[in-house]
Design an enzyme around this catalytic site. Structure first.
Site, PDB file in Angstrom:
ATOM      1  N   PHE A 136       0.851  -1.199   0.000  1.00 51.99           N
ATOM      2  CA  PHE A 136       0.000   0.000   0.000  1.00 51.99           C
ATOM      3  C   PHE A 136       0.881   1.242   0.000  1.00 51.99           C
ATOM      4  O   PHE A 136       1.793   1.356   0.812  1.00 51.99           O
ATOM      5  CB  PHE A 136      -0.923   0.023   1.229  1.00 51.99           C
ATOM      6  N   ASP A 221       9.013   2.682   1.240  1.00 54.40           N
ATOM      7  CA  ASP A 221       7.868   3.432   1.745  1.00 54.40           C
ATOM      8  C   ASP A 221       7.811   3.202   3.252  1.00 54.40           C
ATOM      9  O   ASP A 221       7.373   2.156   3.722  1.00 54.40           O
ATOM     10  CB  ASP A 221       6.589   2.938   1.056  1.00 54.40           C
ATOM     11  N   LYS A 250       2.681   9.878   8.171  1.00 55.51           N
ATOM     12  CA  LYS A 250       2.003   9.411   9.380  1.00 55.51           C
ATOM     13  C   LYS A 250       2.642   9.948  10.674  1.00 55.51           C
ATOM     14  O   LYS A 250       2.403  11.093  11.019  1.00 55.51           O
ATOM     15  CB  LYS A 250       1.915   7.882   9.374  1.00 55.51           C
TER      16      LYS A 250
HETATM   17  C1  PLP Z   1      -0.883   5.243   5.136  1.00 60.20           C
HETATM   18  C2  PLP Z   1       0.114   4.850   4.122  1.00 60.20           C
HETATM   19  C3  PLP Z   1       0.299   5.585   2.938  1.00 60.20           C
HETATM   20  C4  PLP Z   1      -0.607   6.726   2.563  1.00 60.20           C
HETATM   21  O1  PLP Z   1      -0.455   7.835   3.372  1.00 60.20           O
HETATM   22  P1  PLP Z   1      -1.524   9.026   3.276  1.00 60.20           P
HETATM   23  O2  PLP Z   1      -1.013  10.032   4.256  1.00 60.20           O
HETATM   24  O3  PLP Z   1      -2.851   8.449   3.615  1.00 60.20           O
HETATM   25  O4  PLP Z   1      -1.495   9.516   1.881  1.00 60.20           O
HETATM   26  C5  PLP Z   1       1.307   5.207   2.095  1.00 60.20           C
HETATM   27  N1  PLP Z   1       2.101   4.168   2.376  1.00 60.20           N
HETATM   28  C6  PLP Z   1       1.968   3.439   3.487  1.00 60.20           C
HETATM   29  C7  PLP Z   1       2.908   2.310   3.755  1.00 60.20           C
HETATM   30  C8  PLP Z   1       0.960   3.743   4.394  1.00 60.20           C
HETATM   31  O5  PLP Z   1       0.797   2.997   5.490  1.00 60.20           O
END
Ligand code: PLP
Length: 399
Positions: A136, A221, A250
């Site tokens: 994700f 990520d 986050k």
């Molecule tokens: C939450 C998340 C995102 C997206 O972040 P947003 O601030 O909602 O755009 C991207 N990558 C990972 C691994 C995430 O957990």
């Protein structure tokens, strides 16, 4: 005006289906709703509230900056952004930072940078991006297409091209996909949304070696794993594998929206003036709060505390499971923890979330089979025990 859940259905776009409970106040790892009901917060705003709610250091930073200057645009830089970038580069492999407002935007910048780097250095044929099933990376069209769940990217017309996926932890499959036309590989150093799935060290090392062999950039990520969540400042530091580009969001803002893309000077130079940007990215208010969060988390004692809390958390979950036999296992790192439901509860993880709310506990799921916990990194032992006592009641109500 009656402000309640029914109003949501009336005035909000129906892309979410939130709980009936509307929280109005929080302090540390506790939250109160409109009726004054108290909850222990094991959700942490989905791995965002790294210091719980209204942490004094963050409130002080917000107030102080709020009375100085809020916004300038990118025509001018600002002190909080410069200080935060310096601290983030001092603490990581990276030399330079690009600030955005969210995880998806940080990843979008990472992917655009990788494509531009490959175009400048090798030519247009080097555009393939490899990512992983169940991964994700956010909800912009580029990031959701790189993400490994077609259900999230289908139905919006033609997708950005030359993106392929393979199974996480399957080095042989990865080997057969990567070639000299691969510009980048994007992965989470521990899959969060996909179900709290840790990578095998040999897999990550192998991915790194193959990226080097084929001149492809490795993008980590760390939106969910970063800023102390796994007990390391960034998860890559625990894996001993260094990416070329990393995203963070986050927990970085502790609840204030901010994202960051970090990389080396050599790669960063391909984002020349005018190639990419954001109105709010690097906003002084966001950077001041993030600086306070980063300073607080980037402390060996706080990071060691996360690892201690992980042990307690897992032990209490295993104790509950020994009594009620609802999970096939408990996994994750630091305070990014998943309890995998067993066959009896297959596809029903969400019932644990709903039952927990009944007992005064906020929790999360990661897919249909994993109950997820991402509490404050500074939650007290007493609050962990109290939350787990409530979770046990929730489990008892389901069996
Ligand atoms: C939450 C998340 C995102 C997206 O972040 P947003 O601030 O909602 O755009 C991207 N990558 C990972 C691994 C995430 O957990």
């Amino acid at each position: 005006m009656t402000v309640n859940r029914a109003l949501f259905d009336e005035v909000m776009v129906p892309n979410y289906n939130p709980s009936d409970v509307i929280p109005v106040r929080g302090e540390g790892a506790r939250v109160w709703d409109q009726q004054g009901r108290e909850f222990i917060d094991f959700a942490g705003g989905i791995a965002v509230n790294c210091l719980g709610h209204c942490h004094p250091a963050l409130v002080a930073a917000l107030k102080e900056q709020g009375e100085k200057i809020w916004h300038l645009s990118n025509i001018w830089t600002n002190e909080p952004a410069l200080r935060l970038a310096k601290k983030m580069t001092d603490a990581t492999f990276a030399d330079q930072v690009y600030f955005a407002n969210s995880g998806a935007e940080a990843n979008e910048a990472a992917l655009k940078l990788a494509r531009r780097w490959a175009l400048d250095n090798f030519g247009a044929q080097k555009s393939k991006i490899i990512a992983f099933n169940q991964g994700f990376h956010g909800r912009t069209f580029f990031t959701v297409t790189v993400g490994g769940q077609a259900a999230y990217s289908d139905g919006f017309g033609p997708k950005p091209g030359d993106i392929v996926h393979c199974d996480y932890n399957d080095l042989e499959a990865f080997k057969s996909l990567i070639d000299d036309n691969t510009c980048a590989v994007m992965m989470e150093p521990l899959q969060g949304e996909g179900g709290i799935i840790a990578p095998e060290v040999d897999f990550v090392k192998g991915v790194r070696e193959l990226c080097d062999k084929h001149n492809a950039l490795l993008i980590f990520d760390e939106v969910q794993t970063g800023v102390g969540r796994t007990g390391e400042l960034y998860a890559y530091q625990g894996l001993g594998v260094t990416p070329d580009i990393m995203s963070s969001a986050k927990a970085l803002g502790g609840g204030f929206p901010i994202g960051a893309m970090l990389t080396t000077k050599e790669i960063a130079k391909h984002l020349k003036p005018g190639t990419h940007g954001s109105t709010y990215g690097g906003n002084p208010l966001a950077c001041a709060v993030a600086e306070a969060a980063f300073d607080t988390i980037n402390d060996p004692a706080v990071l060691a505390g996360v690892k201690e809390k992980e042990v307690l958390f897992k032990q209490l979950l295993n104790d509950i499971n020994a009594k009620y036999d609802v999970f096939s296992g408990v996994r994750g790192q630091g305070l990014l923890i998943g309890a995998v439901v067993n066959d009896k509860f297959k596809g029903r993880a969400r019932e644990f979330l709903v039952a927990s709310m009944e007992q005064g506990l906020m929790s999360l799921v990661a897919g249909a089979d994993v109950v997820r916990f991402t509490p404050s990194l500074v939650i007290s032992e007493e609050e962990i025990r109290e939350g787990m006592a409530r979770f046990e009641k929730a489990v008892a109500s389901l069996v």
